[in-house]
Write a protein that holds these residues in place. Structure first.
Motif, short mmCIF file in Angstrom:
data_model
loop_
_atom_site.label_atom_id
_atom_site.label_comp_id
_atom_site.label_asym_id
_atom_site.label_seq_id
_atom_site.Cartn_x
_atom_site.Cartn_y
_atom_site.Cartn_z
N ILE A 116 0.83 -1.22 0.00
CA ILE A 116 0.00 0.00 0.00
C ILE A 116 0.86 1.27 0.00
CG2 ILE A 116 -2.04 -1.15 0.99
CD1 ILE A 116 -1.49 0.48 3.52
N ALA A 117 2.07 1.20 0.60
CA ALA A 117 2.96 2.37 0.56
C ALA A 117 3.43 2.61 -0.88
CB ALA A 117 4.15 2.17 1.48
N HIS A 118 3.64 1.53 -1.61
CA HIS A 118 4.11 1.62 -2.99
C HIS A 118 3.01 2.17 -3.92
CE1 HIS A 118 6.75 0.66 -6.27
NE2 HIS A 118 5.89 -0.17 -6.82
N ALA A 119 1.76 1.77 -3.63
CA ALA A 119 0.58 2.30 -4.35
C ALA A 119 0.67 2.12 -5.87
CB ALA A 119 0.33 3.76 -3.99
N ASP A 120 1.08 0.92 -6.27
CA ASP A 120 1.06 0.61 -7.70
C ASP A 120 -0.41 0.64 -8.16
OD1 ASP A 120 3.03 -1.45 -9.70
OD2 ASP A 120 0.93 -1.07 -10.17
N PRO A 121 -0.71 1.28 -9.30
CA PRO A 121 -2.12 1.36 -9.72
C PRO A 121 -2.74 0.00 -10.01
CG PRO A 121 -0.66 2.21 -11.44
CD PRO A 121 0.19 1.99 -10.22
N ALA A 122 -1.89 -1.03 -10.23
CA ALA A 122 -2.42 -2.37 -10.54
C ALA A 122 -2.32 -3.31 -9.34
CB ALA A 122 -1.67 -2.95 -11.73
N ALA A 123 -1.98 -2.78 -8.16
CA ALA A 123 -1.87 -3.64 -6.96
C ALA A 123 -3.26 -4.12 -6.54
CB ALA A 123 -1.21 -2.87 -5.84
N ASP A 124 -3.30 -5.28 -5.93
CA ASP A 124 -4.59 -5.89 -5.59
C ASP A 124 -5.24 -5.30 -4.32
OD1 ASP A 124 -5.15 -8.22 -7.50
OD2 ASP A 124 -3.04 -8.44 -7.04
N LEU A 154 -3.49 8.72 -3.21
CA LEU A 154 -3.71 10.04 -3.81
C LEU A 154 -3.59 10.02 -5.33
CD1 LEU A 154 -1.77 12.30 -1.27
CD2 LEU A 154 -4.19 11.65 -1.28
N ASP A 155 -2.62 9.28 -5.85
CA ASP A 155 -2.39 9.28 -7.30
C ASP A 155 -1.47 8.10 -7.61
OD1 ASP A 155 -2.42 10.03 -9.94
OD2 ASP A 155 -1.82 12.10 -9.58
N LEU A 156 -1.01 8.04 -8.86
CA LEU A 156 -0.11 6.97 -9.27
C LEU A 156 1.10 6.90 -8.33
CD1 LEU A 156 0.11 5.46 -12.37
CD2 LEU A 156 2.23 6.73 -12.22
N MET A 157 1.25 5.80 -7.62
CA MET A 157 2.37 5.61 -6.69
C MET A 157 2.55 6.78 -5.74
SD MET A 157 4.98 3.68 -9.19
CE MET A 157 4.73 1.97 -9.52
N THR A 158 1.47 7.40 -5.36
CA THR A 158 1.53 8.54 -4.44
C THR A 158 0.48 8.34 -3.35
OG1 THR A 158 2.06 9.93 -6.34
CG2 THR A 158 1.48 11.07 -4.30
N ARG A 223 -5.16 5.41 -9.72
CA ARG A 223 -5.25 4.90 -8.35
C ARG A 223 -6.57 4.14 -8.21
NH1 ARG A 223 -8.65 8.49 -5.26
NH2 ARG A 223 -9.03 10.39 -6.43
N ALA A 224 -6.65 3.33 -7.19
CA ALA A 224 -7.90 2.59 -6.95
C ALA A 224 -9.01 3.58 -6.59
CB ALA A 224 -7.69 1.59 -5.82
N PHE A 225 -10.25 3.20 -6.85
CA PHE A 225 -11.38 4.11 -6.58
C PHE A 225 -12.60 3.32 -6.13
CE2 PHE A 225 -11.56 2.88 -11.02
CZ PHE A 225 -12.90 2.62 -11.25
N ARG A 226 -13.56 4.03 -5.54
CA ARG A 226 -14.84 3.43 -5.16
C ARG A 226 -15.86 3.66 -6.26
NH1 ARG A 226 -15.74 2.72 0.70
NH2 ARG A 226 -17.98 2.92 0.37
N ALA A 227 -16.67 2.65 -6.54
CA ALA A 227 -17.72 2.77 -7.56
C ALA A 227 -18.95 3.37 -6.89
CB ALA A 227 -18.01 1.40 -8.16
N THR A 228 -18.88 4.66 -6.60
CA THR A 228 -19.91 5.29 -5.77
C THR A 228 -21.29 5.33 -6.44
OG1 THR A 228 -19.00 7.38 -6.52
CG2 THR A 228 -18.39 6.72 -4.33
N GLU A 229 -21.32 5.52 -7.76
CA GLU A 229 -22.62 5.57 -8.44
C GLU A 229 -23.33 4.22 -8.31
OE1 GLU A 229 -24.23 8.18 -9.85
OE2 GLU A 229 -22.62 9.26 -8.86
#
Ligand SMILES: Cc1cc2nc3c(=O)[nH]c(=O)nc-3n(C[C@H](O)[C@H](O)[C@H](O)COP(=O)(O)OP(=O)(O)OC[C@H]3O[C@@H](n4cnc5c(N)ncnc54)[C@H](O)[C@@H]3O)c2cc1C
Length: 289
Positions: A116-124, A154-158, A223-229
């Motif tokens: 989670i610290a690395h925050a790869d956009p494709a991490a599980d 926050l963003d790609l690897m951020t 980055r990962a996101f919630r499907a809020t709709e």
């Protein structure tokens, strides 16, 4: 390629790791399982001059069960999470995510804190961390912070981590009653990383309607996101096949999808509605049983 020359030191405790980070500042990086940092260093995408190895701090490797949450220490390996009876029972989506990471070598060395610290956009993990509304506990020179998952990636690897902070643990809230969770993904064949991964956490009320539905998606955007709709469309309603299909049409929201050699943006967006629905179906079936 070969990494640039660097110094290496071992931290014997969390306090020592924080002090070493403070001392070496921007020159230093924490080393946990090394399964993201070392490849980055070999590619010279990361060039730390000092590695602070936290891999021997046993106090960071644990899974603890409390009445309303499960706490996972940052250094807990993917394999330990996959095989934990506590995680399997209380937050199965997280154990499923862990079990689908890379291969057995990666799962034996890689850690949840590192991931989670690395925050790869494709991490599980991030899909489930978001869907569970988990809290990331960090520690730095000013003490501990509790960062809600919604504010962590926050963003790609951020992430919201300060440079002199380390992830200490993750609190995963769990539900009682007719509740369950599930994680499904389409994996990139060579590495196992998610092209699209979806995690669903649901709770059914006495009538069988959805009292709660949360869906986290990874692999698709920066980055990962919630499907809020989708979540809004499901709330308080009985989860028929038709409702799930219609609600998941909106799962990608307005996200800007990644477009690379593994999948086009258009294909990734299409996968979101499919995998969000599959994760929901699996979680709802579990909750019903
Ligand atoms: C072949 C291969 C396949 C993979 N497949 C997948 C996959 O399918 N899915 C997936 O999700 N991941 C995958 N990964 C990544 C893997 O899960 C890594 O283990 C993980 O992303 C990083 O964890 P680590 O403990 O190895 O961290 P490291 O590589 O040691 O560190 C990664 C980053 O996090 C920082 N860091 C580490 N621990 C902490 C901490 N406690 N506090 C603050 N900062 C910290 C480091 O400074 C570094 O910047 C794969 C990796 C490889 C090599």
């Amino acid at each position: 390629m070969i990494a640039q020359q660097f110094d290496y030191t071992v931290a014997a405790s969390v306090a020592e790791a924080v002090a070493l980070l403070q001392k070496h500042g921007d020159r230093a990086r924490i080393l946990a399982g090394g399964h993201s940092l070392i490849p980055m260093m070999k590619l010279r995408l990361a060039m730390p001059e000092m590695l602070i190895d936290i891999g021997r701090i046993t106090e960071l490797s644990y899974i603890k069960e409390e009445s309303s949450y499960v706490q996972i220490g940052a250094l807990t390996t993917h394999h330990a999470i996959e095989s934990s009876v506590i995680v399997q029972r209380r937050c199965p989506a997280l154990s499923e995510a862990a079990g689908l990471i890379g291969d057995i070598q990666v799962r034996n060395k890689g850690t949840i804190g590192g991931s989670i610290a690395h925050a790869d956009p494709a991490a599980d993990y991030p899909a489930s961390i978001l869907a569970f509304d988990a809290v990331v506990i960090t520690i730095g020179p000013k003490g501990e912070r509790q960062i809600p998952a919604s504010q962590f990636f926050l963003d790609l690897m951020t992430t919201a981590l300060e440079p002199n902070e380390i992830v200490r643990a993750i609190n995963v809230p769990t539900r009682t009653g007719r509740s369950a969770s599930a994680y499904v993904k389409m994996a990139q064949k060579a590495s196992g990383f998610a092209i699209c991964g979806a995690s669903a956490v649901v709770e059914l009320d006495a009538s069988g309607a959805l009292a709660h539905a949360a869906i986290g998606v990874t692999g698709v955007g920066n980055r990962a996101f919630r499907a809020t709709e989708t979540e809004k469309a499901l709330h308080g309603r009985k989860p028929t096949a038709e409702l799930l299909r219609a609600a998941c049409e909106k799962a990608a929201g307005g996200v800007s999808a990644l477009d690379d050699i593994h999948a086009s943006a258009e294909y990734r967006l299409d996968l979101v509605r499919i995998f969000a629905r599959r994760a929901l179906e699996k979680a709802i079936e579990r909750a019903g049983n």
